[in-house]
Motif scaffolding. Structure first.
Motif, short mmCIF file in Angstrom:
data_model
loop_
_atom_site.label_atom_id
_atom_site.label_comp_id
_atom_site.label_asym_id
_atom_site.label_seq_id
_atom_site.Cartn_x
_atom_site.Cartn_y
_atom_site.Cartn_z
N GLY A 234 0.78 -1.22 0.05
CA GLY A 234 -0.15 0.13 -0.16
C GLY A 234 0.68 1.28 -0.05
N MET A 235 1.96 1.18 -0.55
CA MET A 235 2.81 2.40 -0.77
C MET A 235 2.21 3.48 -1.92
N ALA A 236 1.97 4.49 -1.56
CA ALA A 236 1.34 5.45 -2.62
C ALA A 236 1.96 7.02 -2.55
N LEU A 237 2.43 7.32 -3.74
CA LEU A 237 3.21 8.47 -4.02
C LEU A 237 2.44 9.79 -4.11
N PHE A 238 2.73 10.93 -3.67
CA PHE A 238 2.03 12.06 -3.91
C PHE A 238 2.60 12.56 -5.24
N PRO A 239 1.74 13.38 -5.81
CA PRO A 239 1.86 13.67 -7.38
C PRO A 239 3.00 14.85 -7.40
N LYS A 240 3.47 15.64 -6.41
CA LYS A 240 4.48 16.36 -6.48
C LYS A 240 5.51 16.35 -5.17
N LYS A 241 6.63 17.07 -5.39
CA LYS A 241 7.49 17.19 -4.20
C LYS A 241 6.96 18.05 -3.12
N ILE A 242 7.29 17.87 -1.94
CA ILE A 242 6.75 19.22 -0.90
C ILE A 242 8.14 19.46 -0.27
N ASN A 243 8.78 20.78 -0.18
CA ASN A 243 9.84 21.17 0.29
C ASN A 243 10.79 20.46 -0.40
N GLY A 244 10.94 20.23 -1.64
CA GLY A 244 11.97 19.68 -2.48
C GLY A 244 12.28 18.04 -2.14
N LEU B 216 -1.79 20.97 3.10
CA LEU B 216 -1.00 20.88 1.74
C LEU B 216 0.70 21.15 2.01
N ASP B 217 0.94 21.96 3.01
CA ASP B 217 2.52 22.18 3.28
C ASP B 217 2.91 21.21 4.16
N ASP B 218 2.22 20.73 5.10
CA ASP B 218 2.58 19.68 6.20
C ASP B 218 1.50 18.52 6.24
N PRO B 219 1.85 17.56 5.44
CA PRO B 219 0.57 16.55 5.28
C PRO B 219 0.59 15.62 6.36
N SER B 220 1.37 15.65 7.21
CA SER B 220 1.12 15.15 8.69
C SER B 220 0.17 15.53 9.70
N ILE B 221 -0.48 16.77 9.14
CA ILE B 221 -1.54 17.33 9.89
C ILE B 221 -2.74 16.81 9.11
N GLU B 222 -3.73 16.35 9.87
CA GLU B 222 -5.14 15.75 9.28
C GLU B 222 -6.12 16.94 9.47
#
Length: 488
Positions: free
Chosen positions: A329-339, A416-422
């Protein structure tokens, strides 16, 4: 707030007529006996039998003689052992030998499920409000061996899906193994897999960058040693197993996308390629690549892999590094975040994790971002494909497992900037198995491996009880409003 879901009537069902020509070898002794029988045939008998085989099977496969020749070459060591002068064999006789080493395999006879959807690169020639899409499926045949297949279609302005007619034959790709390897990375990967230390004695004699052919020559010499121990043999074979999991595959340009099947190739995936999650990835420079993750299964262990393509003709496949990547169940985000690349995964089988990496195939230091909260997800929570960007946050379609091992599909919203935040999570599922969706290979399951947004609607393809597939449509405004309200 209850979110309404519109289920569409289209069904993607298993089709036993979809077959590939697969290599088949029934033991060395029986193969020697088989070859001996073909060798005593006259040239006329060889020609007549081959013509009959072509008459019955050539229309079912593209370039059947090339397939036969490839399968004949698989037994060249046996030909040499039988002291047969290969130069004296006619092409027809080689093809005939290869035909007896070939079998048809129905790739999707058992199940056609776990779909993932992306926008096609080509959006030309469409009406207003239409979008051309590619859907991948997990196709499963006899013995529960899974592969990846594709369909191309168009979603219209009313979210109705029109699928293009499938091609008449199926093509397996040509395999091109990676030729150069980095010693440090190979050693690191083997350490992650908790293998023995014996392999290091072999690799220590190699330069930091070495060719596959050089290593294979050294390994072959070691394995042919009469004094090699069982422990050492197993260790060396494991190194080769790992290195063979890096490869490129190439389809011919005269094949339709519906005719291309990514069938298990390396030993790491001999029992199946499972649950591919594809995404259109946009890099920092604006370039776009289709990237995906899937689980390789060899009957005993799993190996998470990354697959990339820019045209759906050539694909690059490589295993993921990092102990934390060895999960489903690994799923990649569609773009980088903070490089950095960003990945979701269910590392411990229960919770949803987030990982960052500078390298696409190296993943470490996961952090839990979601735990089961509601009864329908008490057993586990995971993703149903790559997150989708919206102005309100990253939309993550999730799956939850509850009582009676029932799988439902839900939704969450991450910062959007910190996806660890739900930001929000639906307290109730978007989709639960309806009465007519409960029966299948695995009952009581709805599941997806990827969705897209079209005309401000969520287009959500999903599998029905690990047997067939369909799709649903969800209004995005209604969905986002419900997610934002869920945390108030």
């Amino acid at each position: 707030m209850k979110v309404s879901v519109t289920r569409k009537s289209i069904k993607f069902l298993p089709d036993s007529s979809r077959v590939v020509a697969r290599y088949f070898m029934n033991g060395e002794l029986r193969t020697k006996e088989l070859i001996s029988r073909i060798l005593v045939m006259s040239d006329l008998e060889v020609k007549n039998v081959l013509e009959q085989i072509n008459r019955e099977f050539a229309r079912r496969h593209r370039n059947l003689s090339a397939i036969f020749h490839r399968h004949y070459e698989c037994v060249l060591p046996i030909i040499a052992e039988m002291k047969i002068n290969e130069d004296e064999l006619s092409e027809e006789r080689k093809w005939l030998i290869g035909s007896y080493l070939t079998m048809e395999y129905s790739i999707e006879s058992a199940a056609f499920f776990n779909p993932s959807i992306i926008e096609d690169f080509d959006q030309s020639g469409l009406e207003k409000g239409e979008k051309r899409i590619i859907i991948s499926f997990r196709a499963t045949g006899e013995g529960h061996v899974s592969s990846i297949v594709f369909r191309r279609g168009i979603i219209d302005k009313d979210n109705n899906l029109r699928i293009m007619r499938s091609g008449d034959s199926i093509e397996k790709a040509e395999v091109l193994h990676k030729m150069m390897f980095n010693k440090k990375r190979i050693l690191s990967k083997l350490a992650e897999m908790h293998t023995m230390d014996i392999y290091s004695t072999l690799l220590n004699d190699l330069p930091d960058e070495f060719e596959y052919s050089v290593f294979k020559g050294l390994l072959t010499a070691e394995l042919e040693s009469p004094n090699i121990s069982k422990e050492k043999q197993e260790a060396f074979e494991e190194v080769l197993w790992l290195m063979n999991s890096f490869y490129d595959i190439q389809f011919k340009h005269d094949s339709d996308i519906s005719e291309r099947v990514i069938f298990p190739i390396s030993d790491t995936e001999s029992r199946g390629i499972e649950d591919a999650r594809f995404v259109r990835f946009v890099d920092d420079d604006g370039s776009e690549t289709v990237m995906g993750t899937y689980t390789a299964y060899n009957g005993h262990s799993i190996l998470s892999k990354v697959i990339t393509t820019e045209d759906f003709y050539t694909f690059r496949v490589m295993p993921m590094h990092g102990e934390e990547s060895q999960s489903k169940g690994m799923a990649l985000f569609p773009k980088k975040i903070n490089g950095k690349y960003v990945m979701l995964g269910r590392i411990d089988g229960v919770n949803n994790y987030l990982m960052y990496s500078l390298r696409l195939n190296q993943w470490k230091n996961p952090q839990i971002i979601q735990r089961p909260v509601y009864p329908w997800e008490f057993t586990q929570i995971g993703n149903c494909g790559s997150p989708l960007w919206t102005e309100k946050g990253w939309l993550v379609i999730t799956h939850g497992v509850g009582a009676m091992r029932r799988y439902c599909i839900g939704a969450s919203l991450l910062d959007l900037d910190d996806p660890s935040i739900e930001i929000g999570r639906l307290p109730e599922p978007l989709l639960t198995p309806l009465e007519d969706e409960r029966e299948g290979y695995v009952p009581n399951v709805v599941y997806s491996c990827g969705s897209i947004i079209h005309n401000n609607n969520l287009i959500l393809p999903y599998a029905v009880s690990d047997y067939s597939s369909t799709y649903a449509v969800v209004d995005m405004e209604e969905l986002l409003e419900a997610l934002l309200e869920s945390k108030k």
